[in-house]
Scaffold this active site. Structure first.
Site, PDB file in Angstrom:
ATOM      1  N   GLY A 179       0.796  -1.228  -0.218  1.00 22.15           N
ATOM      2  CA  GLY A 179      -0.063   0.119   0.056  1.00 22.15           C
ATOM      3  C   GLY A 179       0.671   1.271   0.034  1.00 22.15           C
ATOM      4  O   GLY A 179       0.319   2.477  -0.305  1.00 22.15           O
ATOM      5  N   ASP A 180       1.973   1.317   0.449  1.00 22.98           N
ATOM      6  CA  ASP A 180       3.361   2.226   0.385  1.00 22.98           C
ATOM      7  C   ASP A 180       3.770   2.098  -0.893  1.00 22.98           C
ATOM      8  O   ASP A 180       4.155   2.816  -1.665  1.00 22.98           O
ATOM      9  CB  ASP A 180       3.982   2.350   1.633  1.00 22.98           C
ATOM     10  CG  ASP A 180       3.346   2.954   2.638  1.00 22.98           C
ATOM     11  OD1 ASP A 180       2.700   3.595   2.556  1.00 22.98           O
ATOM     12  OD2 ASP A 180       3.475   2.150   3.987  1.00 22.98           O
TER      13      ASP A 180
END
Length: 415
Positions: A179-180
């Site tokens: 997600g990063d």
């Protein structure tokens, strides 16, 4: 490791205000391929400097594994942007940069007087890149625009968790911080595209990546499933919703992956496992029929693979069908593929034994990227980069005396 090439991006200068994982991962990709990435840190440093794991006295140096991994090849300049002099120094650095990158919450840069519009007035060719949970209103105002976000939030709201999990009822977070990392990768691509445009036309621009948007983009399958077939896909466990065999299967001592949905691969797999009866079964006669009977085939195939060790399965299947054992980092560290590809590299640890971090996956023959330098100490490059930006020794001394800038002591940088 010594890399002779300066890298294909050695003529690009990036001012990097990002912290944590998403932004620094994107700028790391640029630095790995030669971009001059100048990391601007506040007096307390990037928020992950105090985060481990550490060895021995590494807490003093603030060069733990996390920070080393994604801040290699960068330079550190320590400025207090809450001071007028710190902001003024940054503006001088921006004047000679191709891009500035930040991942603050909405409004932070505006409150500092360092908005895109303000920086564009200093450098009309500047690419201003922002990474936020839900994007920036300049490209599309989200109702969640002011929400803070981290990896797990992006995985949840971008649709990734909804199709990941052991069964149809249990969503699950993916282990690495995708997600990063995925938004960071897209940010790096966006910066290169925008810098290319600026070089060609003289026109800078604002670009942003929303973390949730980036995760939705890699969940593209769910979008067309919903549109074309009216489906709302859920977790599929360790197998593919359309293809079989395609997924994770048990071995006597662990697990392996198989992707033998194509007819010739399926036939090779069955013969290698001594499963000629599968080939004789009319329910498994074609890829389409195997999908219709996927649950039965997965169970039956699992029974055959579970009789053999990973080594035995590798001997029978490796190179013959799309196949691979499930490997942990200890397996990877001793595997000849990753050694040959230089995917685990050592970096200095200032007097301590070197630590290992992941290498550079994008390989080039003429301008190879690589890990050229360890991550910097906080403020290690403050003096040289301020001089590069045109500040006089008097101005630099004034910044330091008023604590608007900080510089690492030369003794701290010695091995």
């Amino acid at each position: 490791m010594q890399i002779k090439s300066a890298g294909s991006l050695s003529d690009i200068r990036i001012i990097d205000l990002t912290q944590m994982l998403a932004g620094p991962y994107g700028t790391m990709m640029l630095a790995d391929h030669g971009a001059e990435v100048i990391k601007i840190e506040p007096p307390e440093g990037d928020m992950i400097r105090p985060v481990g794991p550490f060895r021995s006295d590494d807490n003093r140096k603030l060069l733990g594994g996390y920070f080393q991994s994604i801040n290699r090849n960068k330079y550190s300049v320590c400025l207090d942007l809450k001071t007028e002099k710190g902001r003024s120094a940054l503006l001088k650095m921006v004047a000679g940069a191709d891009a500035i990158v930040e991942n603050f919450r909405v409004g932070v840069m505006e409150r500092l007087g360092l908005s895109y519009e303000a920086l564009r007035a200093v450098n009309s060719k500047l690419v201003y890149a922002a990474l936020r949970g839900f994007g920036d209103e300049r490209t599309g105002a989200s109702p969640y625009g002011n929400w803070p976000a981290f990896d797990v939030i992006a995985q949840a709201m971008g649709g990734l968790m909804a199709v990941t999990g052991p069964d149809a009822r249990t969503p699950m977070k993916i282990g690495p911080g995708v997600g990063d990392i995925v938004p960071g990768m897209m940010l790096a691509f966006g910066i290169l595209a925008a810098v290319h445009h600026a070089r060609r036309t003289g026109e800078g621009q604002f670009l942003d990546v929303g973390m949730a948007d980036a995760i939705l983009a890699i969940c593209e399958r769910t979008v067309y499933q919903h549109s074309v077939a009216g489906q709302i896909p859920g977790p599929e466990g360790n197998h593919h919703p359309f293809l079989v065999p395609f997924g994770i299967y048990p071995a006597a001592d662990g697990f392996v992956t198989l992707a033998a949905h194509q007819q010739h691969f399926f036939e090779t797999l069955c013969r290698a496992l001594g499963a000629g009866d599968f080939l004789a079964d009319p329910a498994y006669a074609s890829p389409e029929l195997r999908i219709d009977h996927r649950a039965d085939l997965i169970k039956a195939m699992s029974g055959r693979t579970a009789r053999l060790t990973k080594g035995e399965l590798t001997a029978r299947l490796g190179g013959k069908i799309p196949y691979g054992p499930v490997m942990n980092i200890a397996d990877i560290s001793s595997d000849p593929h990753f050694a040959a590809r230089n995917m685990i590299v050592s970096v200095d640890q200032l007097g301590d034994p070197p630590i290992q971090i992941a290498g550079v996956p994008i390989k080039m023959t003429v301008t190879p990227g690589g890990v050229r330098r360890r991550a910097p100490l906080l403020g290690e490059n403050t003096l040289e980069r301020l001089r590069q930006a045109g500040l006089s020794e008097t101005e630099i001394a004034d910044l330091l005396s008023k604590r608007a800038a900080f510089a690492a002591h030369p003794e701290e940088t010695k091995s």
